[in-house]
Scaffold this active site. Structure first.
Site, mmCIF file in Angstrom:
data_model
loop_
_atom_site.group_PDB
_atom_site.id
_atom_site.type_symbol
_atom_site.label_atom_id
_atom_site.label_comp_id
_atom_site.label_asym_id
_atom_site.label_seq_id
_atom_site.Cartn_x
_atom_site.Cartn_y
_atom_site.Cartn_z
ATOM 1 N N LYS A 58 0.834 -1.219 0.000
ATOM 2 C CA LYS A 58 0.000 0.000 0.000
ATOM 3 C C LYS A 58 0.862 1.259 0.000
ATOM 4 C CE LYS A 58 -2.497 -2.811 -0.453
ATOM 5 N NZ LYS A 58 -2.424 -4.273 -0.384
ATOM 6 N N ALA A 189 -3.261 -12.856 -12.510
ATOM 7 C CA ALA A 189 -3.951 -11.551 -12.429
ATOM 8 C C ALA A 189 -4.856 -11.540 -11.203
ATOM 9 C CB ALA A 189 -4.755 -11.293 -13.702
ATOM 10 N N GLY A 190 -4.300 -11.940 -10.063
ATOM 11 C CA GLY A 190 -5.045 -11.880 -8.800
ATOM 12 C C GLY A 190 -4.735 -10.571 -8.100
ATOM 13 N N ILE A 192 -2.384 -9.719 -6.001
ATOM 14 C CA ILE A 192 -0.974 -9.297 -6.042
ATOM 15 C C ILE A 192 -0.589 -8.841 -7.448
ATOM 16 C CG2 ILE A 192 1.420 -10.109 -5.852
ATOM 17 C CD1 ILE A 192 0.575 -11.831 -3.503
ATOM 18 N N ASP A 319 -3.881 -17.379 7.841
ATOM 19 C CA ASP A 319 -3.646 -17.983 6.526
ATOM 20 C C ASP A 319 -3.372 -19.484 6.587
ATOM 21 O OD1 ASP A 319 -3.870 -15.480 5.409
ATOM 22 O OD2 ASP A 319 -1.887 -15.475 4.454
ATOM 23 N N ALA A 327 -5.646 -10.418 5.978
ATOM 24 C CA ALA A 327 -5.159 -10.046 7.304
ATOM 25 C C ALA A 327 -6.317 -9.861 8.290
ATOM 26 C CB ALA A 327 -4.364 -8.748 7.200
ATOM 27 N N HIS A 451 -23.119 15.329 2.904
ATOM 28 C CA HIS A 451 -23.009 15.849 1.547
ATOM 29 C C HIS A 451 -21.966 16.955 1.490
ATOM 30 C CE1 HIS A 451 -24.104 17.105 -2.468
ATOM 31 N NE2 HIS A 451 -24.106 18.359 -2.030
HETATM 32 P P1 FAD Z 1 1.569 -14.127 8.412
HETATM 33 O O1 FAD Z 1 1.342 -12.690 8.258
HETATM 34 O O2 FAD Z 1 2.195 -14.861 7.273
HETATM 35 O O3 FAD Z 1 2.439 -14.313 9.717
HETATM 36 C C1 FAD Z 1 2.887 -15.541 10.151
HETATM 37 C C2 FAD Z 1 4.102 -15.335 11.008
HETATM 38 O O4 FAD Z 1 4.426 -16.564 11.654
HETATM 39 C C3 FAD Z 1 5.352 -14.927 10.233
HETATM 40 O O5 FAD Z 1 5.988 -13.855 10.867
HETATM 41 C C4 FAD Z 1 6.230 -16.173 10.272
HETATM 42 O O6 FAD Z 1 7.617 -15.864 10.240
HETATM 43 C C5 FAD Z 1 5.830 -16.750 11.605
HETATM 44 N N1 FAD Z 1 6.081 -18.193 11.760
HETATM 45 C C6 FAD Z 1 5.631 -19.195 10.954
HETATM 46 N N2 FAD Z 1 5.998 -20.382 11.457
HETATM 47 C C7 FAD Z 1 6.692 -20.127 12.599
HETATM 48 C C8 FAD Z 1 7.329 -20.948 13.562
HETATM 49 N N3 FAD Z 1 7.277 -22.286 13.483
HETATM 50 N N4 FAD Z 1 7.952 -20.352 14.595
HETATM 51 C C9 FAD Z 1 7.983 -18.982 14.711
HETATM 52 N N5 FAD Z 1 7.388 -18.180 13.823
HETATM 53 C C10 FAD Z 1 6.749 -18.738 12.793
HETATM 54 N N6 FAD Z 1 -4.262 -9.056 3.098
HETATM 55 C C11 FAD Z 1 -5.170 -8.092 3.336
HETATM 56 O O7 FAD Z 1 -6.110 -8.310 4.105
HETATM 57 N N7 FAD Z 1 -5.061 -6.856 2.759
HETATM 58 C C12 FAD Z 1 -4.057 -6.558 1.903
HETATM 59 O O8 FAD Z 1 -3.992 -5.440 1.402
HETATM 60 C C13 FAD Z 1 -3.099 -7.548 1.625
HETATM 61 N N8 FAD Z 1 -2.069 -7.289 0.803
HETATM 62 C C14 FAD Z 1 -1.126 -8.252 0.594
HETATM 63 C C15 FAD Z 1 -0.091 -7.966 -0.288
HETATM 64 C C16 FAD Z 1 0.884 -8.917 -0.525
HETATM 65 C C17 FAD Z 1 2.021 -8.593 -1.462
HETATM 66 C C18 FAD Z 1 0.811 -10.181 0.124
HETATM 67 C C19 FAD Z 1 1.879 -11.222 -0.102
HETATM 68 C C20 FAD Z 1 -0.228 -10.478 0.978
HETATM 69 C C21 FAD Z 1 -1.211 -9.518 1.216
HETATM 70 N N9 FAD Z 1 -2.295 -9.771 2.051
HETATM 71 C C22 FAD Z 1 -3.235 -8.805 2.266
HETATM 72 C C23 FAD Z 1 -2.447 -11.059 2.732
HETATM 73 C C24 FAD Z 1 -1.955 -10.933 4.198
HETATM 74 O O9 FAD Z 1 -0.614 -10.533 4.207
HETATM 75 C C25 FAD Z 1 -2.134 -12.260 4.916
HETATM 76 O O10 FAD Z 1 -3.474 -12.690 4.806
HETATM 77 C C26 FAD Z 1 -1.775 -12.120 6.385
HETATM 78 O O11 FAD Z 1 -0.460 -11.670 6.554
HETATM 79 C C27 FAD Z 1 -1.961 -13.453 7.103
HETATM 80 O O12 FAD Z 1 -1.686 -13.269 8.456
HETATM 81 P P2 FAD Z 1 -1.157 -14.469 9.371
HETATM 82 O O13 FAD Z 1 -0.917 -13.878 10.710
HETATM 83 O O14 FAD Z 1 -2.059 -15.621 9.244
HETATM 84 O O15 FAD Z 1 0.213 -14.915 8.708
HETATM 85 P P1 NAI Z 2 -4.754 -14.905 -6.053
HETATM 86 O O1 NAI Z 2 -5.342 -16.201 -5.715
HETATM 87 O O2 NAI Z 2 -5.449 -13.647 -5.701
HETATM 88 O O3 NAI Z 2 -4.515 -14.839 -7.641
HETATM 89 C C1 NAI Z 2 -3.707 -15.761 -8.322
HETATM 90 C C2 NAI Z 2 -4.087 -15.739 -9.797
HETATM 91 O O4 NAI Z 2 -3.139 -16.514 -10.489
HETATM 92 C C3 NAI Z 2 -5.463 -16.333 -10.078
HETATM 93 O O5 NAI Z 2 -6.209 -15.457 -10.870
HETATM 94 C C4 NAI Z 2 -5.131 -17.630 -10.799
HETATM 95 O O6 NAI Z 2 -6.109 -18.002 -11.746
HETATM 96 C C5 NAI Z 2 -3.807 -17.302 -11.469
HETATM 97 N N1 NAI Z 2 -2.973 -18.459 -11.749
HETATM 98 C C6 NAI Z 2 -2.778 -19.553 -10.975
HETATM 99 N N2 NAI Z 2 -1.903 -20.394 -11.567
HETATM 100 C C7 NAI Z 2 -1.535 -19.808 -12.740
HETATM 101 C C8 NAI Z 2 -0.650 -20.188 -13.794
HETATM 102 N N3 NAI Z 2 0.054 -21.339 -13.750
HETATM 103 N N4 NAI Z 2 -0.507 -19.358 -14.856
HETATM 104 C C9 NAI Z 2 -1.211 -18.191 -14.888
HETATM 105 N N5 NAI Z 2 -2.058 -17.790 -13.929
HETATM 106 C C10 NAI Z 2 -2.218 -18.586 -12.860
HETATM 107 O O7 NAI Z 2 -3.282 -14.943 -5.448
HETATM 108 P P2 NAI Z 2 -2.186 -13.825 -5.284
HETATM 109 O O8 NAI Z 2 -2.458 -12.650 -6.151
HETATM 110 O O9 NAI Z 2 -0.898 -14.536 -5.413
HETATM 111 O O10 NAI Z 2 -2.397 -13.382 -3.786
HETATM 112 C C11 NAI Z 2 -2.210 -14.338 -2.710
HETATM 113 C C12 NAI Z 2 -3.085 -14.026 -1.562
HETATM 114 O O11 NAI Z 2 -2.728 -12.799 -0.954
HETATM 115 C C13 NAI Z 2 -4.533 -13.943 -1.975
HETATM 116 O O12 NAI Z 2 -5.237 -14.941 -1.281
HETATM 117 C C14 NAI Z 2 -5.002 -12.603 -1.553
HETATM 118 O O13 NAI Z 2 -6.171 -12.678 -0.792
HETATM 119 C C15 NAI Z 2 -3.891 -12.048 -0.666
HETATM 120 N N6 NAI Z 2 -3.700 -10.662 -1.084
HETATM 121 C C16 NAI Z 2 -4.657 -9.767 -0.739
HETATM 122 C C17 NAI Z 2 -4.577 -8.461 -1.142
HETATM 123 C C18 NAI Z 2 -5.646 -7.536 -0.753
HETATM 124 O O14 NAI Z 2 -6.459 -7.892 0.084
HETATM 125 N N7 NAI Z 2 -5.679 -6.327 -1.300
HETATM 126 C C19 NAI Z 2 -3.449 -7.964 -1.932
HETATM 127 C C20 NAI Z 2 -2.507 -9.005 -2.265
HETATM 128 C C21 NAI Z 2 -2.651 -10.286 -1.832
#
Ligand code: FAD
Ligand code: NAI
Length: 476
Positions: A58, A189-190, A192, A319, A327, A451
């Site tokens: 973000k 095209a998800g 990310i 997750d 999150a 408004h």
């Molecule tokens: P995580 O955030 O993955 O945290 C797990 C933690 O556990 C990590 O720090 C890891 O190191 C630790 N851990 C794991 N195993 C062990 C162990 N055995 N011992 C000690 N520590 C351990 N979600 C949204 O809602 N909004 C968004 O805008 C959004 N944007 C995203 C953008 C990107 C690029 C990505 C990759 C993800 C995005 N997400 C977004 C998804 C979001 O990041 C995850 O859904 C969220 O972080 C999950 O939270 P969690 O606590 O389950 O796991």
């Molecule tokens: P995603 O599940 O959102 O999208 C993955 C995309 O890749 C899908 O459209 C799928 O059809 C496509 N795909 C899968 N295999 C493929 C292949 N072999 N070739 C071409 N296309 C293929 O997963 P993404 O974008 O990796 O994000 C991971 C997670 O992180 C999601 O579950 C999402 O909820 C979370 N996230 C959330 C955000 C938010 O809330 N704003 C921002 C970024 C991530």
């Protein structure tokens, strides 16, 4: 003597750290173990979300959107800037500073709430014992009355496009590029692919996104997906649907990407390739063989709807368990688990988890899409209102998009709200609250909205569902 806690949480992402804080607020003695290490080698709390996900993405989306708007929009306001340029190093420094502030903030919250934040690896043994391997120091076995597993997720790696950290990268790599790649390929095209594709496209990269499915944004309402596709095309995102990656070969100069679509074999040369095809639960090294925890066929920890695993006194959240990888979903599960442990009633309403994609325009929704409602067979009505007829959106120079409300014909229940347009991620909160409180569409209609505000579009869309929109012609 070994330590004992009421609750030990493994993982300090948004699921785990929130669970730990809530459990401590409930009067319990809590430890939260986390091993996250950033690229500078330093440990940090906050998990994927704060370090390599929601927050840094973000930060970059904001910087690049401002840059983009400075080019295309400032002149319309009469603002003369001369040549606008972007210093990538400064942008990345700002991103890193935001991450640092927020991750340090989690450490501060642990202190304030008397949670012991333990840096190192946690492993669940039998009988709710946790083996803790600190980053520095000796292995220790900690006793816990209850354990919460919150180990998160990791990016899916494709066998034909292995991450090399240089040319073929995951989302974390794509957040930390030091230069704008001239040609950027993205697989998927998800959420990310679209967010990070937008970041680098706004900075001038030629972005091509390869998506295996024929439908764009399959999880969104079709009307929303259609408008979004048009807008992304305008930004310059070249989204190729029905395109299945077959190989990605990294060389000195770039990556040769091959894929197949309806017309046959295709190939593409890019400088960098981001693979963003989803994430998988991360449980490596988390569970001793005799821990008793069960994983499903996709590697998720098996839990019931209260996030209880098959082992009494062990919960799993975020997750690493079923449901959307978001999150806020993980955090709410953390609150629920901590409250259940404290003997309170608690649940998560999975029907009203909002989804937001932070592109421009933003996309946000809660509840069912029109297609899902149609498939359910329930009679429904829809109302839409375009931002082009909203005064605040006009003033903001952001008139693309609309709010769409879907409600039941019989009892006026709100079934889904879908927004594509400015601040959709903020506006959706009203719909989430309305649905959480079982509000009817009429309740939204009778709620006063300030408004001029973008929220008036929600009000008008609700009115439009009964052909009572006041600031736009109603459908006949
Ligand atoms: P995580 O955030 O993955 O945290 C797990 C933690 O556990 C990590 O720090 C890891 O190191 C630790 N851990 C794991 N195993 C062990 C162990 N055995 N011992 C000690 N520590 C351990 N979600 C949204 O809602 N909004 C968004 O805008 C959004 N944007 C995203 C953008 C990107 C690029 C990505 C990759 C993800 C995005 N997400 C977004 C998804 C979001 O990041 C995850 O859904 C969220 O972080 C999950 O939270 P969690 O606590 O389950 O796991
Ligand atoms: P995603 O599940 O959102 O999208 C993955 C995309 O890749 C899908 O459209 C799928 O059809 C496509 N795909 C899968 N295999 C493929 C292949 N072999 N070739 C071409 N296309 C293929 O997963 P993404 O974008 O990796 O994000 C991971 C997670 O992180 C999601 O579950 C999402 O909820 C979370 N996230 C959330 C955000 C938010 O809330 N704003 C921002 C970024 C991530």
């Amino acid at each position: 003597m070994s330590r004992n806690y009421d609750v030990v949480v493994i993982g300090a992402g948004p699921a785990g750290y929130i669970a730990a804080i809530r459990a401590a607020q409930n009067g319990l003695k809590v430890a939260c173990i986390d091993e996250w290490k950033n690229k500078d080698g330093k440990n940090a709390f906050g998990g994927t979300c704060l370090n390599a996900g929601c927050i840094p993405s973000k930060a970059l989306l904001e910087s690049t959107e401002l840059y983009h708007r400075a080019h295309g929009e400032f002149a319309k306001h009469g603002i003369e800037t001369g040549k606008v340029s972007m210093d990538i190093a400064t942008m990345q420094k700002r991103r890193a500073a935001i991450v640092r502030q927020l991750t340090n903030g989690v450490a501060g919250l642990f202190k304030a709430n008397k949670v012991d934040g333990l840096v190192g690896h946690g492993k669940l043994l039998a009988d709710k014992k946790v083996e803790f391997t600190p980053v520095d120091g000796d292995v220790e076995v900690i006793g816990a009355a209850q354990v919460i597993l919150a180990s998160g997720s990791a990016p899916v790696e494709l066998p034909m496009a292995k991450f090399d950290g240089e040319r073929v990268v995951d989302s974390w790599g794509a957040l930390e590029f030091e230069d704008v790649p001239k040609r950027l390929g993205v697989v998927g095209a998800g959420a990310i692919g679209l967010e990070l594709g937008s970041v680098w496209a706004r900075l001038g990269a030629e972005v091509t996104i390869i998506e295996a499915l024929d439908d764009f944004l399959y999880m969104a309402d079709r009307e929303v997906a259609k408008l979004a596709a048009k807008e992304f095309k305008q930004l310059g995102l070249d989204i190729r649907l029905g395109a299945k990656l077959t190989s990605a070969k990294a060389g000195k100069k770039g990556v040769t990407v091959e894929y197949e679509d309806k017309s046959g074999k295709q190939s593409l040369e890019v400088d960098k390739l981001v693979v963003a095809v989803g994430r998988k639960p991360f449980t490596e090294g988390l569970l001793a063989e005799d821990s008793g925890i069960q994983l499903d066929e996709r590697g998720f920890i098996v839990v019931d709807e209260s996030c209880r695993t098959r082992v009494k006194g062990v919960f799993a959240i975020g997750d690493c368990v079923r449901g959307p990888m978001l999150a806020h979903k993980g955090s709410e599960e953390g609150v629920m688990a901590a409250d259940l442990i404290a003997g309170e009633l608690a649940e998560v309403n999975y029907d009203v988890v909002p989804s937001v994609i932070y592109t421009a325009p933003e996309i946000a929704w809660v509840g069912k899409t029109e297609e899902q409602v149609k498939d359910s067979g329930r009679a429904y009505k829809t109302g839409s209102f375009p931002f082009s007829a909203n005064g605040r959106a006009k003033a903001l120079e952001q008139t693309s998009g609309f709010v769409k409300v879907i409600s039941a014909e019989d009892d006026d229940e709100l079934l889904g709200v879908h927004i594509v347009g400015p601040m959709a991620g903020e506006l959706i909160a009203e719909a989430v609250l309305a649905m959480e409180f079982d509000a009817s569409t009429e309740d939204l209609q009778r709620t006063i909205h300030a408004h001029p505000s973008l929220a008036e579009a929600m009000h008008e869309a609700a009115l439009a569902a009964d052909k009572r929109a006041l600031n736009y012609p109603n459908k006949s």
